[in-house]
Design a protein around this motif. Structure first.
Motif, short mmCIF file in Angstrom:
data_model
loop_
_atom_site.label_atom_id
_atom_site.label_comp_id
_atom_site.label_asym_id
_atom_site.label_seq_id
_atom_site.Cartn_x
_atom_site.Cartn_y
_atom_site.Cartn_z
N SER A 145 -2.87 -6.01 7.57
CA SER A 145 -3.00 -7.08 8.56
C SER A 145 -1.87 -7.02 9.75
N THR A 146 -1.76 -7.88 10.61
CA THR A 146 -0.99 -7.90 11.46
C THR A 146 0.53 -7.99 11.00
N ASN A 147 1.21 -7.21 11.71
CA ASN A 147 2.67 -7.07 11.47
C ASN A 147 2.98 -6.54 10.01
N LEU A 148 2.03 -5.88 9.64
CA LEU A 148 2.18 -5.21 8.21
C LEU A 148 2.44 -6.20 7.21
N ARG A 149 1.92 -7.35 7.19
CA ARG A 149 2.20 -8.53 6.02
C ARG A 149 1.70 -7.96 4.81
N LEU A 150 0.47 -7.33 4.84
CA LEU A 150 -0.40 -7.01 3.71
C LEU A 150 -1.07 -5.66 4.19
N CYS A 151 -1.06 -4.55 3.09
CA CYS A 151 -1.42 -3.43 3.62
C CYS A 151 -2.12 -2.80 2.30
N THR A 152 -3.32 -2.05 2.45
CA THR A 152 -3.70 -1.40 1.33
C THR A 152 -3.96 0.26 1.83
N ALA A 153 -3.77 1.15 0.86
CA ALA A 153 -3.66 2.35 1.09
C ALA A 153 -4.33 3.32 0.00
N THR A 154 -5.27 4.33 0.40
CA THR A 154 -5.63 5.26 -0.62
C THR A 154 -5.10 6.59 -0.43
N ASN A 155 -4.91 7.39 -1.61
CA ASN A 155 -4.65 8.73 -1.71
C ASN A 155 -3.12 8.69 -0.78
N LEU A 169 -0.33 1.92 17.86
CA LEU A 169 -0.69 0.59 17.01
C LEU A 169 0.36 0.40 15.93
N HIS A 170 0.33 1.51 15.01
CA HIS A 170 1.23 1.39 13.98
C HIS A 170 2.79 0.68 14.35
N HIS A 171 3.17 1.32 15.13
CA HIS A 171 4.66 0.93 15.80
C HIS A 171 4.68 -0.37 16.53
N GLN A 172 3.56 -0.90 16.75
CA GLN A 172 3.60 -2.20 17.41
C GLN A 172 3.61 -3.25 16.46
N GLN A 173 3.77 -3.06 15.18
CA GLN A 173 3.74 -4.03 14.02
C GLN A 173 4.98 -4.38 13.47
N GLY A 174 6.20 -3.96 14.09
CA GLY A 174 7.50 -4.35 13.56
C GLY A 174 8.00 -5.68 13.92
N ASN A 175 7.42 -6.68 14.34
CA ASN A 175 7.86 -7.86 14.76
C ASN A 175 8.64 -8.65 13.77
#
Length: 453
Positions: free
Chosen positions: A153-163, A204-210
């Motif tokens: 989600s925005t600013n990596l508040r919640l993430c899901t990952a596989t493998n 996009l990933h590195h734009q989520q560090g706010n």
């Protein structure tokens, strides 16, 4: 002394008046719940309907309700044949199980009470979950069946990952960084030590560090996520690159203060909301405390974890020196997010009835085997919390208790919560009935009464 006696008298009158009103509400409960055909069902009816059909079986399709369920609960109650939490793609406002109640005035926060209720729903109800779900983005997209993925989600508040691949071979070195043992060390991975085999959107990933902060986001932990040349999901590559493969779903969680009920339940509440966003309530999972130190975590409420997992908790230090591969991983919402849930929650004034909070309660208590004691509809149970501390004591407690006992339809109990004497689950059993107390830690809020239930 006169002022003190006046304050005591006011508190006593307040308690008695509240209890009398409660008795009247109980008497009207059937009329408001089953006698009325409104969608704003009373909490007990909604709970009985919802948790007879577990929410974790519903997925994105909503929660069903057949005619037999409706007739069993309330013969005259008109319910939709398809109900939903509100965050599902095809869930309309009319199908939402919970509708918040708002009072006038609507202005200056909104133009109508309905609009005001929507604000409340998005701030402290399932609307918050909907915002999280709607903001999910593919940061690392799989290109083959055994590839990895990363969705956040925005600013990596919640993430899901596989493998997911994480290299902990330098864990001890990382944990003693700068010669200190810290729970939430940042920038602990080098490139190539965390990642997966997928098409990575680095920009996009590195734009989520706010919101990069220990209990606000997962950006610090996932900042060095990178595409890998091998596949953590491939059996052949696992033999070469993974010292251990965790097949069960794994939840990583950073925790607030475990010695404080308010702050620790920020953890549990956000974990529950994250399960909704993730679409799974399976308890056959591993929960890993993300703690970069070797310090013991002080937890006064360890039994609560049983509501989320049937397995013992793990710690990052359990993986020390290993290259780990995780089939499925969840990085849930955290306890102290900016304008987050429970802590730092901004709510529009004059609204109540968060369905998310009610759902959390009804999810938690059955999994902890807490059942509410049945009582007569003509009787009001009153449990008064007595304090042995120097502060927040009721100076005329004996007189207050004796006065309440003179009311024939009151069933009065006095308890003193000392965690070394009164087990936590026993406390929950009592709290599940009526409780009256002087405000304690983290209960005080502006314009709130000195007593609450």
């Amino acid at each position: 002394h006169a002022m003190m006696e006046c304050r005591i008298l006011i508190h006593f009158v307040y308690v008695v008046c509240c209890l009398v009103v409660l008795r009247a509400c109980l008497a009207l409960q059937d009329l408001d719940g089953c006698g009325s055909k409104r969608r704003r069902h009373d909490a007990s009816t909604v709970a009985a309907l919802m948790w007879k059909i577990p929410p974790y079986e519903a997925g994105d399709s909503g929660v069903g309700c057949d005619a037999s369920d409706q007739e069993h609960l309330c013969p005259d109650l008109e319910l939709e044949t398809k109900l939903c939490w509100g965050y599902e793609k095809n869930c309309t406002k009319e199908q939402r199980l919970f509708v918040p109640n708002c009072e006038d005035p609507a202005r200056p926060w909104a133009t109508t009470l309905e609009e005001k209720g929507e604000q409340f729903w998005y701030q402290g109800d399932f609307g918050y979950v909907k915002q999280v779900v709607d903001s999910l983005m593919e940061l690392c997209a799989p290109q083959a069946l055994d590839d990895s993925s990363l969705r956040c989600s925005t600013n990596l508040r919640l993430c899901t990952a596989t493998n997911l691949y994480i290299d902990f071979t330098r864990f001890r070195e990382m944990s003693q960084k700068e010669g200190k043992y810290k729970m939430f060390l940042e920038d602990i991975f080098n490139e190539g030590e965390i990642g997966g085999h997928c098409k990575f959107n680095s920009e996009l990933h590195h734009q989520q560090g706010n919101n990069k902060s220990p209990l606000q986001s997962w950006y610090a932990e996932l900042e060095q996520f990178a595409p890998l040349h091998f596949k953590p999901g491939s059996t052949a590559d696992q033999e070469q690159h993974c010292d251990q493969v965790i097949s069960k779903p794994t939840v990583f969680i950073k925790l607030d203060a475990g010695v404080n009920m308010y702050h620790h339940f920020c953890d549990f509440f956000n974990l529950y909301a994250s399960q909704h966003a993730n679409g799974s309530f399976d308890d056959d999972i591993h929960i890993v405390i993300w703690d970069t130190s070797y310090r013991l975590y002080g937890d006064l409420f360890p039994e609560t974890w049983r509501a989320f997992s049937r397995h013992p908790l793990k710690r990052l230090s359990d993986f020390e020196g290993k290259r780990m591969c995780f089939r499925n991983a969840l990085f849930p919402l955290l306890a102290r997010m900016m304008r987050g849930l429970f802590y730092n929650t901004y709510l529009v004034p004059g609204c109540q009835g968060s369905g998310l909070m009610q759902a959390f309660t009804k999810h938690l208590l059955p999994r902890l085997d807490i059942t509410q004691e049945q009582s007569s509809p003509e009787q009001v149970r009153v449990t008064l919390l007595s304090r042995s501390s120097k502060h927040r004591r009721i100076v005329n407690q004996d007189e207050l208790v004796n006065a309440m006992k003179t009311v024939e339809y009151f069933s009065v109990k006095v308890v003193d919560y000392k965690y070394r004497v009164y087990p936590y689950l026993d406390q929950l059993q009592v709290v599940d009935s009526q409780l009256r107390h002087l405000h304690g830690n983290a209960r005080c809020r502006p314009n709130s009464p000195a007593l609450s239930s």
